[in-house]
Design a protein around this motif. Structure first.
Motif, PDB file in Angstrom:
ATOM      1  N   GLN A  59      52.033 -23.949 -68.142  1.00  0.00           N
ATOM      2  CA  GLN A  59      51.893 -22.558 -67.725  1.00  0.00           C
ATOM      3  C   GLN A  59      50.728 -21.874 -68.444  1.00  0.00           C
ATOM      4  N   LEU A  60      50.170 -20.870 -67.781  1.00  0.00           N
ATOM      5  CA  LEU A  60      49.032 -20.118 -68.303  1.00  0.00           C
ATOM      6  C   LEU A  60      49.562 -18.936 -69.116  1.00  0.00           C
ATOM      7  N   VAL A  61      49.260 -18.910 -70.406  1.00  0.00           N
ATOM      8  CA  VAL A  61      49.837 -17.902 -71.301  1.00  0.00           C
ATOM      9  C   VAL A  61      48.788 -17.373 -72.289  1.00  0.00           C
ATOM     10  N   PRO A  62      49.034 -16.201 -72.889  1.00  0.00           N
ATOM     11  CA  PRO A  62      48.057 -15.616 -73.801  1.00  0.00           C
ATOM     12  C   PRO A  62      48.025 -16.271 -75.179  1.00  0.00           C
ATOM     13  N   VAL A  63      46.821 -16.469 -75.670  1.00  0.00           N
ATOM     14  CA  VAL A  63      46.585 -16.967 -77.028  1.00  0.00           C
ATOM     15  C   VAL A  63      45.428 -16.160 -77.614  1.00  0.00           C
ATOM     16  N   ILE A  64      45.227 -16.289 -78.914  1.00  0.00           N
ATOM     17  CA  ILE A  64      44.066 -15.689 -79.575  1.00  0.00           C
ATOM     18  C   ILE A  64      43.322 -16.811 -80.276  1.00  0.00           C
ATOM     19  N   THR A  65      42.043 -16.939 -80.005  1.00  0.00           N
ATOM     20  CA  THR A  65      41.263 -18.055 -80.534  1.00  0.00           C
ATOM     21  C   THR A  65      40.344 -17.636 -81.671  1.00  0.00           C
ATOM     22  N   SER A  66      39.927 -18.621 -82.448  1.00  0.00           N
ATOM     23  CA  SER A  66      38.975 -18.384 -83.522  1.00  0.00           C
ATOM     24  C   SER A  66      37.617 -17.987 -82.955  1.00  0.00           C
ATOM     25  N   ALA A  67      37.343 -18.361 -81.704  1.00  0.00           N
ATOM     26  CA  ALA A  67      36.071 -18.019 -81.062  1.00  0.00           C
ATOM     27  C   ALA A  67      36.060 -16.582 -80.559  1.00  0.00           C
ATOM     28  N   SER A  68      37.249 -16.022 -80.291  1.00  0.00           N
ATOM     29  CA  SER A  68      37.351 -14.663 -79.750  1.00  0.00           C
ATOM     30  C   SER A  68      38.585 -13.979 -80.335  1.00  0.00           C
TER      31      SER A  68
END
Length: 232
Positions: free
Chosen positions: A36-45
């Motif tokens: 499933q497509l879910v929200p994450v927070i990345t080191s790039a953004s």
């Protein structure tokens, strides 16, 4: 492993807790599953939420059992395995959640679902790594894995692994591209049992089609067939 989790808070609560902007609409989720497509927070953004597929995209996941899909990575070896090493070094992310599920096995056939949350029910994050690749249609796709560690006392009665849970300081360190390997690996200790609680939930959680608040409600211990048991 960690095979299901929940994110039942509002968009405003998510943005306030993680100090990140969510550009798209967000609807609370109660039974998040692989593909499933879910929200994450990345080191790039780190200042915004990105939407990534958990483990593998739906197209690649067709007709394959969850056991065959790569959804977790062991934190103890994530910096050593060729398949994970580059992501660990360059593509780290945090996965917002307010609970996760595990199943306690009783005998060969009986499984009882449990939900684990912070004691005050607040949002937390799980450590992850992500990948970018090109699909057969030439589209750029992103997937992520959740890192796991040894269980604390609350989880160990149900399962032999648990997600790496980060506090706010740990989140900053995990997303910082300049963090040292030793500092990152220090985050892999299981969260103290003092911060976590668990309770049994309905076998409704067994089906990915059930994504309603009923999945999270506390119930008497029931197996996958809906039969009550005294051994939860």
């Amino acid at each position: 492993m960690c095979g299901r989790y929940s994110l039942s808070k509002s968009k405003i609560e998510l943005e306030e807790r993680f100090q990140a902007e969510m550009l798209s609409d967000f609807h609370p989720r109660y039974n998040i599953a692989p593909t499933q497509l879910v929200p994450v927070i990345t080191s790039a953004s780190p200042n915004g939420f990105s939407y990534f597929y958990w483990g593998i995209t739906p197209e690649f996941g067709k007709n394959k059992p969850v056991a065959l899909k790569l959804i977790n990575a062991k934190s103890e070896t994530v910096d050593q395995k060729v398949s994970f090493k580059s992501s660990f070094q360059k593509r780290r992310c945090i996965i917002p959640a307010d609970g996760f599920y595990e199943w306690k096995k009783l005998g060969k056939k009986t499984k009882i679902p449990y939900r684990f949350t912070m004691r005050e029910g607040e949002l937390f994050s799980m450590a992850g790594i992500w990948e970018e690749y090109e699909s057969v249609n030439g589209e750029t796709q992103h997937t992520f894995l959740i890192l796991t560690t040894t269980p604390n006392e609350v989880v160990s009665d149900v399962h032999d692994r648990m997600p790496v849970i980060l506090n706010k300081e740990g989140e900053k360190k995990w997303l910082d591209s300049y963090s040292k390997v030793e500092d990152l690996k220090s985050l892999f200790e299981p969260i103290s049992s003092d911060f976590l609680l668990s309770y049994t939930v309905s076998p409704l959680v067994n089906s990915v089609q059930n994504d309603t608040p009923a999945v999270m409600r506390k119930t008497s211990p029931m197996d996958q067939h809906g039969n009550y048991t005294l051994f939860g």
